[in-house]
Design an enzyme around this catalytic site. Structure first.
Site, short mmCIF file in Angstrom:
data_model
loop_
_atom_site.label_atom_id
_atom_site.label_comp_id
_atom_site.label_asym_id
_atom_site.label_seq_id
_atom_site.Cartn_x
_atom_site.Cartn_y
_atom_site.Cartn_z
N ASN A 146 64.80 -0.81 34.70
CA ASN A 146 65.11 -2.00 33.48
C ASN A 146 64.37 -2.90 33.82
O ASN A 146 64.34 -3.98 34.74
CB ASN A 146 66.63 -2.14 34.03
CG ASN A 146 67.31 -3.24 32.93
OD1 ASN A 146 66.53 -3.93 32.31
ND2 ASN A 146 68.66 -3.30 33.19
N ARG A 201 65.72 1.59 30.32
CA ARG A 201 66.57 0.83 29.48
C ARG A 201 65.69 0.20 28.33
O ARG A 201 65.01 -0.89 28.72
CB ARG A 201 67.30 -0.16 30.25
CG ARG A 201 68.39 -0.78 29.57
CD ARG A 201 68.86 -2.17 30.32
NE ARG A 201 69.92 -2.67 29.30
CZ ARG A 201 69.85 -4.19 29.47
NH1 ARG A 201 69.38 -4.94 30.21
NH2 ARG A 201 70.76 -4.64 28.40
N HIS A 246 75.33 -3.42 24.84
CA HIS A 246 76.12 -3.00 26.21
C HIS A 246 76.75 -1.43 25.97
O HIS A 246 77.62 -1.01 26.61
CB HIS A 246 77.60 -3.97 26.38
CG HIS A 246 77.13 -5.02 26.90
ND1 HIS A 246 78.24 -6.21 26.81
CD2 HIS A 246 76.25 -5.62 27.62
CE1 HIS A 246 77.64 -7.25 27.35
NE2 HIS A 246 76.40 -6.75 27.89
N ARG A 255 76.67 -18.19 26.12
CA ARG A 255 76.40 -17.91 24.65
C ARG A 255 77.93 -18.21 23.96
O ARG A 255 78.88 -17.91 24.35
CB ARG A 255 76.05 -16.25 24.34
CG ARG A 255 74.97 -16.04 24.73
CD ARG A 255 74.47 -14.65 24.84
NE ARG A 255 73.90 -14.03 25.66
CZ ARG A 255 73.86 -12.48 25.94
NH1 ARG A 255 74.61 -11.87 25.42
NH2 ARG A 255 73.42 -12.09 27.01
N GLU A 263 75.71 1.23 35.06
CA GLU A 263 74.78 1.77 33.95
C GLU A 263 73.56 2.36 34.29
O GLU A 263 73.01 2.97 33.62
CB GLU A 263 74.25 0.31 33.29
CG GLU A 263 75.39 -0.58 32.35
CD GLU A 263 75.11 -1.79 32.05
OE1 GLU A 263 74.81 -2.20 30.89
OE2 GLU A 263 75.43 -2.60 32.98
#
Ligand code: ADP
Length: 766
Positions: free
Chosen positions: A177, A253, A342, A403, A549
């Protein structure tokens, strides 16, 4: 038996191997194992994955299954010289029966990989096997019982969704990743999947550090390339690999897969190019993900590289869920739509939830809440993402650490004008200075906010309340989107650790059947395994499922590698006729009687392309809350449950909105009224919009390297080449090769009667 005796036995007593010469049989034996099983011992158990072909050398086996009433029924016996286990091996299904020794038995076990390399490469043997498959399938009344049996097998399987990383051959799988200033990695050995090696190189280019195995050390690392060297050196030092050449596959990823990538993709130059082209949609992420891919392809040239996208799970969103209320050309020309992110985490925790609940994945309606420093909610309807809170960018939806989440777009225009902000400044405002941090003015970290709120900081409390309120609204909205709910799943740093957030988010949702047990909720923090925190009387299960993940990427990578290996020329070459599926009705015997009169028998007028099915003279009217569709053809023979399939336009006309489902999957679907000459029937369920599908025989499937319930992409040939994703493969001896698509879709694409398609790629397995 001695080796030479076995060879003689295979040659003379086993039909499948008659044409094999001694050298080939030697090769077969080298990779196989002869074993003895005692009387009453199970050689294969119901629900297990097929990993070998069995040849009974001596003794007798009984094949049986426990039926719905709990009674064991013998399906047949296997004598010396017969093979078994071929169904699960070739279909990829779980084994649908128990195979148990009646006496002491000697068995030759031929592993999957050896079977593929020696048997499946012999055309005569393939022919024989496909005949056998057809016969066996008929014996177990394939279509009628299969769904129930397959569901039971899934539920009993200890690893129904492939997280144990079982593979045809051993792999050292590296998951990478690559972020803007970090490189995160995990190494999985498929022989020991629970024992992974992990590490992260952070702050690349600025006071870098390397965290691995619980240690953090300062390192000199100015570039991602240097970070790759540190990673390889670390894995060698830990004796996980001897050199970079040991790595057989690398899963990357990648944040944005746009509309192109509906599945993990084996990376070649073309795929790398496409990932680069998606930079316009993900300017912060895709370039650095691509950089990681380039570095890894150079560092591990012999490995297969696979891109696993954050967006692909949401590929199943219908247009009315992904479109914004903007002029359509922004979607067409610039790709402005909801993509969602996600996806890896939402897919992982929903699969894990199904496994934990011991329910078939494709039967559940789940809301998954991934709450980390980025946060999103997803509606997973029968295994398909149908809506999600993040949008064109990961800024949408819930408010997050920094955010903003959803904001009135007019408010942003207003702020930009008032404060004289350009695009970049606005971007920074909504991504870096908003959310929990923006409201609280204290922190973006939920732990700190909870501590501050406990100390009476009212803005911290307000930030938490706003977060939980928005989350609660999304859960409610997604119950409405799916028209039902079986489970709510919490994951991510906040979802796994904050009992307070979980409680506030579910408070008052008892009206939807969602209720939390406070004590269980408090205890369920920081666990490694899923935990059920629902109240005893909660109709809906509320679960905390730790996300993983890396493991999900490893699984998807492995599946992509294996599919690539199984890919045959037959796949792209076979021409599949397209058939436009007009609206139709399948009726139960009881409904035939109500609509057409007691004792009425359906009148076949023509055969359908699928053997055994026929169009009937009978027609019914469909009466919805808004309008009526007249004269809809009934298809025979009658079925256990009445099912109505209509096109998109007709849904509008009738005023109902059925979900996209596989034929036969009717739970939670809307009903309508049917009118026939002798009476009417009020259906409380049964209306679906059928999922695109391809019917094929076992022989088609074998030659194309496909298996039942694979989801594939199909290229339709014509003036303008069209690609249809999300097409489910259905294999049955009763089927003839044909792809069915909806009338509206065919019209929109201008597809005529003689169109053909071919398989472009395999997306996944349902
Ligand atoms: P990322 O999206 O960066 O992977 P994580 O999933 O690790 O983020 O989630 C980070 C968030 O989880 C932070 O807001 C952090 O405060 C929160 N978190 C971690 N542990 C706890 C805890 N015990 N209680 C409340 N929040 C927590």
């Amino acid at each position: 038996m001695q080796r030479n005796e076995i060879i003689d036995f295979l040659k003379n007593r086993v039909e499948l191997f008659r044409g094999f010469d001694t050298a080939r049989l030697e090769q077969l034996l080298d990779g196989s194992r002869a074993t003895t099983f005692e009387q009453s011992e199970a050689v294969i158990e119901f629900g297990s994955r097929g990993h070998f072909l069995g040849v009974l050398l001596d003794g007798e086996l009984s094949v049986s299954v426990v039926d719905d009433e709990g009674i064991r029924r013998e399906l047949g016996r296997i004598e010396a010289g017969r093979i078994f286990g071929e169904m699960a091996l070739m279909t990829g299904d779980r084994t649908m029966a128990d195979v148990v020794c009646l006496v002491r038995c000697e068995v030759l076990l031929i592993p999957d990989a050896v079977f593929m390399a020696t048997v499946m490469t012999t055309p005569d043997a393939v022919m024989q096997l496909s005949r056998l498959l057809t016969d066996r399938a008929k014996q177990v009344a394939y279509d009628q019982n299969r769904r129930g049996l397959a569901d039971r097998a899934e539920v009993q399987d200890a690893d129904p969704h492939g997280f144990a990383l079982q593979s045809r051959r051993p792999h050292l799988l590296l998951v990478v990743n690559c972020g803007s200033s970090s490189l995160k990695y995990s190494l999985f050995d498929t022989d020991r999947p629970a024992d992974r090696a992990e590490g992260i190189v952070e702050r690349i280019g600025d006071d870098a550090r390397h965290r691995t195995g619980g240690e953090t050390v300062s390192v000199s690392c100015a570039t991602h390339e240097e970070a790759f060297h540190l990673m390889v050196a670390d894995l060698i030092a830990k004796k996980r690999i001897r050199s970079a050449a040991d790595i057989t596959a690398v899963g990357h990823r990648v944040v944005h897969g746009g509309e192109q990538f509906s599945a993990a993709a084996v990376i070649d130059d073309a795929v790398a190019g496409q990932i680069g082209e998606l930079t316009a949609l993900a300017p912060l992420h895709n370039p650095v993900n691509l950089k990681g891919i380039e570095l890894a392809r150079a560092a591990f040239p012999a490995a297969v590289h696979v891109a696993v996208f954050d967006t692909t799970f949401h590929h199943t969103l219908p247009p009315y869920a992904y479109l914004y209320g903007l002029p359509y050309r922004y979607y067409e020309k610039r790709g402005v739509r909801r993509y969602g992110f996600h996806g890896t985490s939402h897919a992982y925790v929903s699969l894990r939830a199904a496994q934990f609940l011991k329910r078939p994945y494709n039967s559940l309606e789940i809301v998954t809440c991934h709450l980390g420093s980025g946060a999103s909610v997803c509606a997973v309807d029968h295994g398909r993402s149908v809506d999600t809170s993040m949008g064109f960018t990961p800024t949408a939806g819930l408010l997050m650490g920094t955010r903003s989440g959803d904001v009135d777009p007019g408010a942003l225009a207003f702020i930009a004008q008032q404060d004289n902000l350009d695009g970049a400044a606005l971007d920074s405002l909504v991504n870096r200075r908003s959310g929990l941090l923006g409201i609280s003015g204290i922190s973006n970290d939920m732990r700190e906010l909870e501590a501050a709120a406990a100390n009476g900081e009212h803005r911290a409390l307000l930030a938490i309340k706003t977060f939980c309120y928005t989350l609660r609204k999304y859960i409610g909205a997604y119950v409405a989107a799916m028209q039902g709910i079986d489970a709510v799943v919490f994951t991510g740093g906040i979802g796994e650790n904050s009992a307070g957030v979980r409680y506030l988010a579910c408070q008052g949702l008892a009206c939807m059947g969602i209720a939390i047990d406070e004590a269980k909720n408090k205890e369920a923090c920081g666990r490694a395994e899923p935990v059920d925190i629902s109240a005893a009387d909660s109709r809906v299960k509320v679960l905390v499922v730790p996300t993983d993940e890396s493991l999900m990427i490893a699984r998807d990578t492995l599946q992509a590698v294996e599919r690539e290996m199984a890919r045959t020329d037959g796949m792209g070459q076979a021409k599949i006729p397209l058939e436009v599926s007009a609206h139709h009705v399948h009726l139960s015997a009881a409904h035939v009687a109500l609509l057409f009169g007691e004792g009425h028998r359906l009148t076949p007028v023509s055969e359908l392309s699928q053997p055994g099915q026929f169009a009937c003279a009978e027609k019914v009217d469909l009466i919805g809350p808004k309008g009526t569709v007249k004269n809809v053809r009934v298809l025979g023979p009658d079925r256990a449950e009445t099912q109505v399939e209509i096109s998109m336009t007709e849904q509008f006309k009738l005023g109902i909105h059925p979900p996209i489902r596989e034929s036969g999957d009717l739970a939670g679907t809307p009903g309508l009224r049917l009118a026939g000459p002798a009476g009417t029937v009020e259906l409380d369920k049964g209306v679906i919009c059928a999922m695109r599908h391809i019917h094929m025989s076992p022989h088609d499937a074998l030659t194309m390297g496909l298996r039942d319930r694979y989801v594939v992409r199909v290229v339709v040939e014509g003036d303008r080449e069209l690609v249809f994703g999300d097409v489910m493969v259905r294999v049955s001896p009763a089927y003839r090769l044909a792809m069915h698509i909806d009338t509206d879709e065919a019209n929109a694409a201008g597809i005529g009667g003689d169109a053909v398609g071919h398989i472009e790629s395999i997306q996944s397995r349902a």
